[in-house]
Design an enzyme around this catalytic site. Structure first.
Site, PDB file in Angstrom:
ATOM      1  N   ASP A 138       0.857  -1.186   0.000  1.00 11.86           N
ATOM      2  CA  ASP A 138       0.000   0.000   0.000  1.00 11.86           C
ATOM      3  C   ASP A 138       0.891   1.233   0.000  1.00 11.86           C
ATOM      4  O   ASP A 138       1.984   1.219   0.585  1.00 11.86           O
ATOM      5  CB  ASP A 138      -0.906   0.018   1.231  1.00 11.86           C
ATOM      6  CG  ASP A 138      -2.057  -0.979   1.138  1.00 11.86           C
ATOM      7  OD1 ASP A 138      -2.478  -1.298   0.015  1.00 11.86           O
ATOM      8  OD2 ASP A 138      -2.528  -1.434   2.194  1.00 11.86           O
ATOM      9  N   ASP A 156      -7.053  -1.329  -4.670  1.00 13.86           N
ATOM     10  CA  ASP A 156      -8.099  -0.971  -3.702  1.00 13.86           C
ATOM     11  C   ASP A 156      -9.040   0.086  -4.278  1.00 13.86           C
ATOM     12  O   ASP A 156     -10.257   0.023  -4.075  1.00 13.86           O
ATOM     13  CB  ASP A 156      -7.480  -0.447  -2.407  1.00 13.86           C
ATOM     14  CG  ASP A 156      -6.621  -1.470  -1.689  1.00 13.86           C
ATOM     15  OD1 ASP A 156      -6.852  -2.683  -1.876  1.00 13.86           O
ATOM     16  OD2 ASP A 156      -5.715  -1.053  -0.944  1.00 13.86           O
TER      17      ASP A 156
END
Length: 181
Positions: A138, A156
Site C-alpha cells: 500500500d 483498492d
C-alpha cells in the site's frame, strides 16, 4: 437452406457479442492489474519500507507500507500460517463469483459490467501481491491533520469504485442475474 443460414448468422452474431462483452472484462481487468503492479513496482524500487514522501502537506503522502490483512487492514497483524492461503482462496472464490455475475449480465448492463471488471482487476492485483509477498503493498496515504485514512493502492481504488458503480447499477434498476427469467 435459408433457415440454416439464419441460424449460422444468429450464432455468429451472438459469438461476436459475447466476444465484445468479454473483451471489456479482460481489457479493464488487465489494465487495472497492470497499472496496480506498475505503481507497486515503482514503490518497491523507489521507497524503502515504512518510508514516506510528503506530496501535499497536511493532506497526502506517498508511503511504503505492507497490509497483511484485507481492506482497511482488517485481520492485519494476524500471524496465522493459514492467513495467506485462506485469503488467496477467498479471493479466487470471489473472482469466480464476479466472473459468473459478469457472464450472466446482459449487454445493456454496461455500468454493471464495468463495475465487475474493475473489481476483478483490483482483486487480481492484490492477489498477485499476496501470493508473491504474503501481504499487499500500500502506498497512498490521505489525511487531514492527525487523521489518516488507511493507506491503499490502485487495486483498492478499483475495487472501491467498482463496488460503488455496482451499487449505482442496482439503484438504476439493472437486475441481478439470478432474477432474470
Amino acid at each position: 437452406m435459408p433457415s440454416t443460414l439464419t441460424e449460422k448468422t444468429s450464432t455468429s452474431t451472438l459469438s461476436r457479442t459475447q466476444a465484445r462483452k468479454f473483451f471489456l472484462f479482460g481489457a479493464v481487468g488487465l489494465l487495472i492489474l497492470a497499472l496496480d503492479q506498475a505503481t507497486k513496482a515503482w514503490v518497491l524500487h523507489a521507497m524503502p519500507l515504512y518510508s514516506q514522501k510528503k506530496i501535499i502537506p497536511g493532506f497526502f503522502n506517498l508511503v511504503h507500507v505492507r497490509n497483511t490483512g484485507v481492506a482497511f487492514s482488517i485481520f492485519a497483524g494476524t500471524e496465522n500460517p493459514w492467513r495467506v492461503p485462506v485469503l488467496a482462496a477467498l479471493t479466487v472464490v470471489a473472482l469466480a463469483v464476479i466472473f459468473f455475475l459478469y457472464r450472466e449480465s446482459r449487454p445493456e448492463e454496461r455500468v454493471k459490467r464495468v463495475a465487475l471488471s474493475l473489481i476483478a482487476g483490483g482483486a487480481l492485483g492484490n492477489l498477485v501481491d499476496r501470493v508473491r509477498f504474503g501481504n499487499v503493498v500500500d502506498f497512498l496515504d490521505f489525511y487531514i491533520g492527525p487523521y489518516h485514512w488507511p493507506a491503499f493502492n490502485v487495486a483498492d481504488m478499483a475495487v472501491t469504485v467498482g463496488a460503488a458503480l455496482l451499487g449505482v447499477s442496482l439503484l438504476r434498476g439493472e437486475k441481478p442475474p439470478w432474477s432474470h427469467p
